[in-house]
Design a protein around this motif. Sequence first.
Motif, PDB file in Angstrom:
ATOM      1  N   ASP A 165      34.551  47.134  33.116  1.00 22.84           N
ATOM      2  CA  ASP A 165      33.171  47.237  31.947  1.00 22.84           C
ATOM      3  C   ASP A 165      32.429  48.269  32.572  1.00 22.84           C
ATOM      4  O   ASP A 165      31.225  48.417  32.195  1.00 22.84           O
ATOM      5  CB  ASP A 165      32.351  45.904  32.396  1.00 22.84           C
ATOM      6  CG  ASP A 165      32.755  45.090  33.924  1.00 22.84           C
ATOM      7  OD1 ASP A 165      33.395  45.804  34.670  1.00 22.84           O
ATOM      8  OD2 ASP A 165      31.938  44.157  34.164  1.00 22.84           O
ATOM      9  N   LEU A 166      32.791  49.257  33.296  1.00 22.20           N
ATOM     10  CA  LEU A 166      32.144  50.623  33.558  1.00 22.20           C
ATOM     11  C   LEU A 166      32.853  51.556  32.413  1.00 22.20           C
ATOM     12  O   LEU A 166      34.213  51.599  32.286  1.00 22.20           O
ATOM     13  CB  LEU A 166      32.364  51.076  35.138  1.00 22.20           C
ATOM     14  CG  LEU A 166      31.734  50.321  35.974  1.00 22.20           C
ATOM     15  CD1 LEU A 166      32.103  50.929  37.439  1.00 22.20           C
ATOM     16  CD2 LEU A 166      30.062  50.583  35.726  1.00 22.20           C
TER      17      LEU A 166
ATOM     18  N   SER B  94      33.178  41.107  37.494  1.00 18.04           N
ATOM     19  CA  SER B  94      33.471  39.625  36.892  1.00 18.04           C
ATOM     20  C   SER B  94      34.734  39.552  35.996  1.00 18.04           C
ATOM     21  O   SER B  94      35.226  38.623  35.773  1.00 18.04           O
ATOM     22  CB  SER B  94      32.566  38.960  36.408  1.00 18.04           C
ATOM     23  OG  SER B  94      31.062  38.694  37.621  1.00 18.04           O
ATOM     24  N   LYS B  95      34.675  40.638  35.173  1.00 15.99           N
ATOM     25  CA  LYS B  95      35.778  40.942  34.416  1.00 15.99           C
ATOM     26  C   LYS B  95      37.063  41.328  34.928  1.00 15.99           C
ATOM     27  O   LYS B  95      38.085  41.532  34.001  1.00 15.99           O
ATOM     28  CB  LYS B  95      35.382  41.878  33.264  1.00 15.99           C
ATOM     29  CG  LYS B  95      34.164  41.363  32.588  1.00 15.99           C
ATOM     30  CD  LYS B  95      33.854  42.300  31.441  1.00 15.99           C
ATOM     31  CE  LYS B  95      32.659  41.860  30.410  1.00 15.99           C
ATOM     32  NZ  LYS B  95      32.139  42.683  29.592  1.00 15.99           N
ATOM     33  N   ASN B  96      37.214  41.663  36.295  1.00 15.44           N
ATOM     34  CA  ASN B  96      38.462  42.102  36.827  1.00 15.44           C
ATOM     35  C   ASN B  96      39.435  40.807  37.062  1.00 15.44           C
ATOM     36  O   ASN B  96      39.658  40.406  38.178  1.00 15.44           O
ATOM     37  CB  ASN B  96      38.354  42.774  38.049  1.00 15.44           C
ATOM     38  CG  ASN B  96      39.573  43.521  38.452  1.00 15.44           C
ATOM     39  OD1 ASN B  96      40.689  43.402  38.033  1.00 15.44           O
ATOM     40  ND2 ASN B  96      38.968  44.628  39.370  1.00 15.44           N
TER      41      ASN B  96
ATOM     42  N   LEU C 236      27.878  42.855  36.145  1.00 14.20           N
ATOM     43  CA  LEU C 236      28.084  41.348  36.819  1.00 14.20           C
ATOM     44  C   LEU C 236      29.268  41.493  37.832  1.00 14.20           C
ATOM     45  O   LEU C 236      30.335  42.064  37.420  1.00 14.20           O
ATOM     46  CB  LEU C 236      28.243  40.469  35.875  1.00 14.20           C
ATOM     47  CG  LEU C 236      28.148  39.143  36.339  1.00 14.20           C
ATOM     48  CD1 LEU C 236      26.788  38.524  36.826  1.00 14.20           C
ATOM     49  CD2 LEU C 236      28.355  38.120  35.030  1.00 14.20           C
ATOM     50  N   VAL C 237      28.979  41.229  39.271  1.00 17.31           N
ATOM     51  CA  VAL C 237      30.052  41.028  40.149  1.00 17.31           C
ATOM     52  C   VAL C 237      29.977  39.836  40.599  1.00 17.31           C
ATOM     53  O   VAL C 237      29.374  38.907  40.610  1.00 17.31           O
ATOM     54  CB  VAL C 237      29.890  42.226  41.183  1.00 17.31           C
ATOM     55  CG1 VAL C 237      29.828  43.613  40.687  1.00 17.31           C
ATOM     56  CG2 VAL C 237      28.568  41.811  41.997  1.00 17.31           C
ATOM     57  N   ASP C 238      31.303  39.635  41.173  1.00 12.08           N
ATOM     58  CA  ASP C 238      31.437  38.305  42.050  1.00 12.08           C
ATOM     59  C   ASP C 238      31.803  38.825  43.375  1.00 12.08           C
ATOM     60  O   ASP C 238      32.598  39.633  43.710  1.00 12.08           O
ATOM     61  CB  ASP C 238      32.833  37.494  41.545  1.00 12.08           C
ATOM     62  CG  ASP C 238      32.750  36.857  40.100  1.00 12.08           C
ATOM     63  OD1 ASP C 238      31.421  36.823  39.701  1.00 12.08           O
ATOM     64  OD2 ASP C 238      33.654  36.837  39.313  1.00 12.08           O
ATOM     65  N   GLU C 239      31.240  37.992  44.378  1.00 12.63           N
ATOM     66  CA  GLU C 239      31.278  38.224  45.799  1.00 12.63           C
ATOM     67  C   GLU C 239      32.226  37.202  46.270  1.00 12.63           C
ATOM     68  O   GLU C 239      32.084  35.778  46.133  1.00 12.63           O
ATOM     69  CB  GLU C 239      30.012  38.131  46.529  1.00 12.63           C
ATOM     70  CG  GLU C 239      30.332  38.635  48.051  1.00 12.63           C
ATOM     71  CD  GLU C 239      29.053  38.605  48.823  1.00 12.63           C
ATOM     72  OE1 GLU C 239      29.212  37.781  49.914  1.00 12.63           O
ATOM     73  OE2 GLU C 239      28.213  39.270  48.505  1.00 12.63           O
TER      74      GLU C 239
END
Length: 175
Positions: free
Chosen positions: A32-33, A133-135, A167-170
């Motif tokens: 998403d980058l 979040s999309k990985n 948006l990231v997930d930790e």
Amino acid sequence: MKRNLKIHKATENDISDILKIREEGWLSGYVDLDKEAIKNYYKKQHETKQIENLKKYLSSPNHNCYLAEYERKNIGLFWFEDNDRKSNDTCYIYGFYVLPHFQGQGVGSALWNFGIGKMKEKGYSKCSLITTSKNEKSKKFYYFHDGVISKEYIEQMIDGDEQSKILVDEFTFNI
């Protein structure tokens, strides 16, 4: 492949490989980058004081940057940061990447297990990292290794680039 895989502590001689592995990891995983923004970011990394900062960090005997090597080529990276140990027993994985054409061959699991072992040696019982979040490929790997999403938030991935907010997930892991 795992039989011929070597894992070693990174040195100043590995700086260009570290940056290359991280850049390729971002290009393949951070879907998403903007790809050009990633390339420009890493081009600046090669041209700025980041090189000097990496040299200084890697010259410290206490650094925690490890590379997976196959046939004399660095193909993966596991990098974690010690915290001040006053706050908790959790450390942060600053970077975990395997070059795309070496994924799915056991390199990631071997490197992951090695890195987790190093954290345990230092007395940590938990670690965390973020991924976009999309990985989905990385998230599947982290779930396989018993990771749980502990937070979800917006992160600006490239300093000074408002377009790099994603948006990231930790993920958190008990180790």
